[in-house]
Design a protein around this motif. Structure first.
Motif, PDB file in Angstrom:
ATOM      1  N   ALA A 256      38.943  42.367  20.798  1.00  0.00           N
ATOM      2  CA  ALA A 256      40.102  43.258  20.964  1.00  0.00           C
ATOM      3  C   ALA A 256      41.277  42.521  21.606  1.00  0.00           C
ATOM      4  CB  ALA A 256      39.712  44.471  21.790  1.00  0.00           C
ATOM      5  N   LEU A 257      40.987  41.603  22.544  1.00  0.00           N
ATOM      6  CA  LEU A 257      42.029  40.764  23.148  1.00  0.00           C
ATOM      7  C   LEU A 257      41.580  39.319  23.022  1.00  0.00           C
ATOM      8  CD1 LEU A 257      42.836  42.758  26.427  1.00  0.00           C
ATOM      9  CD2 LEU A 257      44.060  42.842  24.239  1.00  0.00           C
ATOM     10  N   ASP A 258      42.413  38.525  22.377  1.00  0.00           N
ATOM     11  CA  ASP A 258      41.996  37.179  21.995  1.00  0.00           C
ATOM     12  C   ASP A 258      42.737  36.122  22.819  1.00  0.00           C
ATOM     13  OD1 ASP A 258      40.853  35.086  20.735  1.00  0.00           O
ATOM     14  OD2 ASP A 258      41.746  35.458  18.768  1.00  0.00           O
ATOM     15  N   ARG A 259      42.357  35.980  24.062  1.00  0.00           N
ATOM     16  CA  ARG A 259      42.898  34.961  24.980  1.00  0.00           C
ATOM     17  C   ARG A 259      44.420  35.059  25.138  1.00  0.00           C
ATOM     18  NH1 ARG A 259      39.243  30.787  21.886  1.00  0.00           N
ATOM     19  NH2 ARG A 259      39.952  32.267  20.349  1.00  0.00           N
TER      20      ARG A 259
ATOM     21  N   LEU B 248      56.773  42.816  24.119  1.00  0.00           N
ATOM     22  CA  LEU B 248      55.594  41.995  23.883  1.00  0.00           C
ATOM     23  C   LEU B 248      54.989  42.518  22.585  1.00  0.00           C
ATOM     24  CD1 LEU B 248      53.419  41.335  26.966  1.00  0.00           C
ATOM     25  CD2 LEU B 248      52.389  41.668  24.740  1.00  0.00           C
ATOM     26  N   PHE B 249      55.007  41.709  21.538  1.00  0.00           N
ATOM     27  CA  PHE B 249      54.556  42.186  20.233  1.00  0.00           C
ATOM     28  C   PHE B 249      53.159  41.666  19.935  1.00  0.00           C
ATOM     29  CE2 PHE B 249      54.027  42.324  15.671  1.00  0.00           C
ATOM     30  CZ  PHE B 249      54.483  43.597  15.384  1.00  0.00           C
ATOM     31  N   MET B 250      52.223  42.617  19.722  1.00  0.00           N
ATOM     32  CA  MET B 250      50.815  42.237  19.502  1.00  0.00           C
ATOM     33  C   MET B 250      50.389  42.450  18.062  1.00  0.00           C
ATOM     34  SD  MET B 250      48.815  43.593  22.863  1.00  0.00           S
ATOM     35  CE  MET B 250      47.296  42.817  22.312  1.00  0.00           C
ATOM     36  N   ASP B 251      49.445  41.636  17.641  1.00  0.00           N
ATOM     37  CA  ASP B 251      48.783  41.831  16.349  1.00  0.00           C
ATOM     38  C   ASP B 251      47.379  41.258  16.440  1.00  0.00           C
ATOM     39  OD1 ASP B 251      48.507  42.611  13.701  1.00  0.00           O
ATOM     40  OD2 ASP B 251      49.170  40.665  12.944  1.00  0.00           O
ATOM     41  N   ARG B 252      46.414  42.048  16.055  1.00  0.00           N
ATOM     42  CA  ARG B 252      45.002  41.622  16.050  1.00  0.00           C
ATOM     43  C   ARG B 252      44.571  40.917  17.335  1.00  0.00           C
ATOM     44  NH1 ARG B 252      44.987  39.176  10.052  1.00  0.00           N
ATOM     45  NH2 ARG B 252      47.215  39.566  10.213  1.00  0.00           N
ATOM     46  N   GLY B 253      44.896  41.543  18.454  1.00  0.00           N
ATOM     47  CA  GLY B 253      44.402  41.030  19.735  1.00  0.00           C
ATOM     48  C   GLY B 253      45.153  39.840  20.288  1.00  0.00           C
ATOM     49  N   ARG B 254      46.240  39.451  19.605  1.00  0.00           N
ATOM     50  CA  ARG B 254      47.032  38.326  20.103  1.00  0.00           C
ATOM     51  C   ARG B 254      48.465  38.733  20.325  1.00  0.00           C
ATOM     52  NH1 ARG B 254      45.199  32.713  17.573  1.00  0.00           N
ATOM     53  NH2 ARG B 254      42.982  33.055  17.876  1.00  0.00           N
ATOM     54  N   ILE B 255      49.178  37.968  21.173  1.00  0.00           N
ATOM     55  CA  ILE B 255      50.616  38.187  21.324  1.00  0.00           C
ATOM     56  C   ILE B 255      51.321  37.285  20.324  1.00  0.00           C
ATOM     57  CG2 ILE B 255      52.594  37.962  22.862  1.00  0.00           C
ATOM     58  CD1 ILE B 255      50.763  38.512  25.190  1.00  0.00           C
TER      59      ILE B 255
END
Ligand code: ADP
Ligand code: ADP
Length: 226
Positions: free
Chosen positions: A16-19, A206-213
């Motif tokens: 869900a959150l990728d580093r 802060l724009f997110m997509d698939r657990g990344r910024i």
């Protein structure tokens, strides 16, 4: 004041959150945008550990947030306003606001009431103090939820879709509240789909997509993309 380094969150085997890494300064207004399912709610929920993270380092004012963290203290420092407000239905507006200060901070009743009335006034809902949540509109309940969180005197406020189901007038009320909080030095992180709202309250998008910024930018920059 907030430092996020390689923040990692798994739901079973779904990342869900990728580093994720970023910093936030005191009083800044961060708006988190991105497609549904990109991890926005998960990210802000890590800040008060309603979602514990699985890796990386999250710290607030130099204190690392982890399994050792006192959750009561953390949640007093980091207020969260839920999408569906989560007010206690059996308590009046005023009692919704005084409950946590009395239980957690041991604030005397009269003092808790004074403080609640002050914050209810700030969000322009004081005249409804003796009503019950069900007697209020969505926008009014939203403002009560904000006042209730403020009664714990948080340094950070998290908002998950605060304008969902609000009319334009109520939305500009929330814009004013967020801007007032920032002026008082309270840091805000806000998940929204509402672009107009984002533009009015963001210091940073802060724009997110698939657990990344994918991007961190100023609103002026973000909204003039080709
Ligand atoms: P957003 O707020 O951007 O819509 P979320 O942070 O709510 O995204 O969710 C990110 C992803 O994680 C979604 O695919 C969602 O279905 C999944 N997810 C969220 N909460 C849970 C959970 N408790 N268990 C399993 N998967 C979850
Ligand atoms: P939001 O839009 O605030 O992210 P959601 O509708 O995505 O809310 O999720 C509502 C609740 O369901 C959250 O507590 C979330 O953790 C949980 N949830 C979301 N996706 C999943 C999933 N795939 N599996 C299990 N729980 C989930």
């Amino acid at each position: 004041m907030i430092s996020v380094r390689h923040l990692y969150k798994l739901y079973k085997d779904f990342v869900a959150l990728d580093r994720i890494s970023f910093d936030v300064r005191r009083g800044e207004r961060i708006v988190v945008l991105g497609p549904s399912g990109s991890g926005k709610s998960t990210l802000i929920r890590c800040f008060n550990r309603i979602e514990p993270h699985d890796g990386g380092i999250l710290s607030i004012d130099g204190r690392i947030i982890d399994e050792q963290t006192d959750l009561t203290q953390l949640r007093a420092t980091v207020g969260l306003v839920f999408q569906n407000y989560n007010l206690f239905p059996h308590l009046s507006v005023l009692d919704n606001c005084t409950l946590a200060p009395r239980l957690v901070r041991k604030t005397p009743r009269a003092q808790a009431r004074d403080m609640a009335m002050r914050f209810l006034t700030q969000v322009n809902i004081a005249e409804q103090a003796h009503k019950y949540p069900i007697q209020l509109s969505g926008g009014q309940q939203q403002r009560v939820a904000i006042a209730r969180a403020l009664c714990m005197q948080p340094r950070i406020m998290l908002f998950d879709e605060p304008t969902a189901a609000l009319d334009p007038e109520a939305i500009s009320g929330v814009v004013k509240i967020v801007n007032d909080l920032s002026a008082q030095g309270i840091t805000t992180l806000c998940v929204t789909h509402e672009m107009g709202f984002a533009r009015h309250i963001a210091d940073w998008i802060l724009f997110m997509d698939r657990g990344r910024i994918l991007e961190i930018s100023r609103p002026a920059q973000f909204f003039t993309h080709p």
